[in-house]
Scaffold this motif. Structure first.
Motif, mmCIF file in Angstrom:
data_model
loop_
_atom_site.group_PDB
_atom_site.id
_atom_site.type_symbol
_atom_site.label_atom_id
_atom_site.label_comp_id
_atom_site.label_asym_id
_atom_site.label_seq_id
_atom_site.Cartn_x
_atom_site.Cartn_y
_atom_site.Cartn_z
ATOM 1 N N ALA A 108 0.822 -1.208 0.000
ATOM 2 C CA ALA A 108 0.000 0.000 0.000
ATOM 3 C C ALA A 108 0.856 1.257 0.000
ATOM 4 N N GLN A 109 1.942 1.258 0.763
ATOM 5 C CA GLN A 109 2.821 2.423 0.811
ATOM 6 C C GLN A 109 3.459 2.699 -0.538
ATOM 7 N N VAL A 110 3.907 1.649 -1.211
ATOM 8 C CA VAL A 110 4.522 1.822 -2.531
ATOM 9 C C VAL A 110 3.484 2.301 -3.541
ATOM 10 N N ILE A 111 2.287 1.736 -3.498
ATOM 11 C CA ILE A 111 1.233 2.169 -4.424
ATOM 12 C C ILE A 111 0.874 3.631 -4.191
ATOM 13 N N GLY A 112 0.771 4.038 -2.924
ATOM 14 C CA GLY A 112 0.480 5.435 -2.627
ATOM 15 C C GLY A 112 1.554 6.364 -3.158
ATOM 16 N N GLY A 113 2.822 5.978 -3.008
ATOM 17 C CA GLY A 113 3.900 6.801 -3.529
ATOM 18 C C GLY A 113 3.905 6.872 -5.046
#
Length: 346
Positions: A108-113
Motif C-alpha cells: 500500500a505504501q509503494v502504491i500510494g507513492g
C-alpha cells in the motif's frame, strides 16, 4: 507511526500503542488503504516541493517532515501511521505490529507513492512547454557516486542511509512507548524525519523511505532504477537494527518469570522476623505497614494453606502474558492437599 494493537487482549502490549485496539477496530483493507493515503500525502508534498520549489522558502526535508506530521495525525488512528516500509519492518521486529500486516502495508505504501509521482507525471506531460518530465524526476531521485550531489561513493551513502533509518525507527518506537506523552509523537517523528532528510540531501538526495525512492525512480532516467536497490536495502537494515535493539531491551527488562522490573518493585518490605527489610542503595524507601498482632499471626499460620490463597481476580488480570499461568495453580493444588490442623482429641 502510532502502532496498531496486538491481539489476544495483551494489556501490556496495548500500553505501547497510543491508539489501542486499532487493529480490532479496523480491518486489514481499511488499514492498508490508510497507509496508501498517508504515503500519497507524504510523497505528494515532499516531491512537489522538491521538484517545483527547490530554491523556495521551504526546504524539501522540512516539507517531508511537515507532511509526515499531518499524515500521522490524519490517518494514524486507523493504521498506526507508518507510511514507510522501513518503519513497518522495524515495528514488526520490535513486536509492535503483527507480521500479517507487513506485506499489505508495504504494498500500500509503494502504491500510494507511485500514485503521487504518477499525478505529477500527468501534470508535467500536459504542460504546454513540454517539460522534460524525466529530467525533473531524476533531479529528485536518490543516488550515489556520480548521482550524488557531492559525489559520495556507495559505501558512504549506504552507511548514512542505514544510520538515518535506524535513528528514525528508534524515534518512532521510543516516541510511541507507554511511558511517554504520545500526543507529541507525530511532531517528534516528523521533525526527526525532516532533520535526517536535510542531513542526507547532499549525500543521497535524502531517502530513508523506500516507497519515496521507488516513486521517484519509476519516472526517472535508467540510472535511478539501477541504484534503487541501495535505498531499499539500507533503510530496511537500519530498521532491522533498531527493531532488534528495542526488542532485546524490552525482554531484558523482564525477569525469568516474565515480569518486568516495575512488577518486581512490589516486593515484601518485612523479613521473617517482622522487621523492615533492608533497603538497597539508591532504592526508594519501603512502604510502612502496620504490625500484625501475635494472636492473629498464629491463627493465620494454623489455617490451611488453601484458605490463605488470595482469590482476588485482579491478580490474574494483571498477570503478564509471558507468564505460563501454571505456577499459581500447581501451588494451590499442593497446598490444598495439606491439612495443618491439629488432630482431634478423644
Amino acid at each position: 507511526m502510532l502502532h496498531e494493537t496486538l491481539p489476544n487482549g495483551d494489556a501490556r502490549a496495548a500500553d505501547h500503542h497510543p491508539l489501542p485496539n486499532s487493529e480490532t477496530s479496523y480491518g486489514l483493507v481499511a488499514r492498508s488503504l490508510s497507509e496508501a493515503l498517508g504515503s500519497f500525502l507524504l510523497i505528494l508534498a515532499g516531491l512537489g516541493v522538491s521538484i517545483l520549489n527547490p530554491q523556495g522558502g521551504m526546504a524539501p526535508g522540512l516539507a517531508f517532515g511537515i507532511a509526515l506530521i499531518a499524515a500521522i495525525i490524519a490517518f494514524g488512528h486507523v493504521s498506526g501511521g507508518h507510511f514507510n516500509p522501513a518503519i513497518t519492518l522495524g515495528s514488526a521486529i520490535a513486536g509492535r505490529t503483527r507480521w500479517v500486516s507487513v506485506l499489505p502495508y508495504v504494498v500500500a505504501q509503494v502504491i500510494g507513492g507511485l500514485a503521487a509521482a504518477g499525478l505529477f507525471w500527468l501534470i508535467f506531460s500536459s504542460h504546454p512547454q513540454q517539460l522534460q518530465t524525466t529530467q525533473l524526476f531524476s533531479n529528485v531521485a536518490n543516488g550515489f557516486a556520480d548521482h550524488s550531489a557531492l559525489q559520495f561513493p556507495l559505501s558512504s551513502a549506504f552507511l548514512m542511509e542505514v544510520t538515518a533509518a535506524a535513528l528514525l525507527t528508534a524515534v518512532v518506537l521510543a516516541a510511541t512507548g507507554r511511558l511517554v506523552n504520545r500526543t507529541v509523537a507525530p511532531f517528534a517523528i516528523g521533525l526527526a524525519y525532516a532533520a535526517l532528510l536535510t542531513l542526507l540531501l547532499p549525500i543521497t538526495n535524502g531517502s530513508i523511505n523506500p516507497a519515496r525512492s521507488t516513486a521517484a525512480a519509476a519516472f526517472s532516467e535508467g540510472w535511478a532504477l539501477e541504484q534503487l536497490w541501495l535505498f531499499w536495502a539500507a533503510p530496511l537494515l537500519g530498521a532491522l537494527i533498531a527493531g532488534l535493539t528495542f526488542r532485546s531491551v524490552d525482554f531484558a527488562g523482564r525477569g525469568t518469570d516474565g515480569k518486568t522490573e516495575a512488577d518486581d518493585e512490589t516486593v515484601a518490605v518485612h523479613d521473617a522476623d517482622g522487621a523492615p527489610a533492608p533497603a538497597l542503595p539508591g532504592s526508594p524507601a519501603p512502604a510502612r505497614t502496620a504490625p500484625i498482632a501475635p494472636g492473629v499471626a498464629e491463627a493465620t499460620a494454623q489455617r490451611p494453606a488453601a484458605a490463605r490463597q488470595d482469590n482476588d481476580p485482579a491478580r490474574d488480570d494483571a498477570r503478564d502474558f509471558f507468564d505460563s499461568g501454571t505456577e499459581a495453580g500447581d501451588n494451590s493444588e499442593d497446598d490444598a492437599g495439606t491439612d495443618n490442623r491439629p488432630a482431634k482429641q478423644g
